[in-house]
Design an enzyme around this catalytic site. Sequence first.
Site: not given
Length: 185
Positions: A9, A13, A16, A36, A50, A54, A80
């Site tokens: 997406g 959006s 993740s 990353a 991010h 978690r 990811d």
Amino acid sequence: MAQITFITGGQRSGKSSFAQKRAEESSASPVYLATARIWDEDFHKRVKRHQSDRGEQWITIEEEIEISKHVLTGKTVLLDCITLWLTNIFYQNKNDVDTSLELAKREWNKFINQNMELFVVSNELGMGVHPENEMARKFADLQGWMNQYIAQTANEVFLMVSGIPIQVKASPDPHKGEGYEASYA
């Protein structure tokens, strides 16, 4: 062979978050495979956000390119993301699309040859503004072709639109497909 759910997406959006929720529903201790490379301070802040999203149950592995070197058999894994992974491959190969695509496909095929539940996040770059320069257009092509390749191997594909998952593919056998063979040229 991996059981693959591919989630794609646009930026922001909800990709993740949706992938994380699905992985947490599937396992008490999922693995977060982060691709990353920290390029600047803004991106560092995004990574930290991010990480804070978690819980402590997550096992984090950071891998910029060689995703297949990690033994993840029997695990639930959230990769990811494909876009950042491809950025690293593209940069390493001096922005050569053909070489980067070949390397990415080869690495992907080795990676999914493990028995794991895999949630994969990627971006749909071709749905936004047309890239203004040649390098950006080359990368958008690379991203689109690799997304097609991954979607072909996936059991399920979701397109995220404004935080809403739309199921695009539901197939019990990822190798049977729907009779569509994507073109990568």
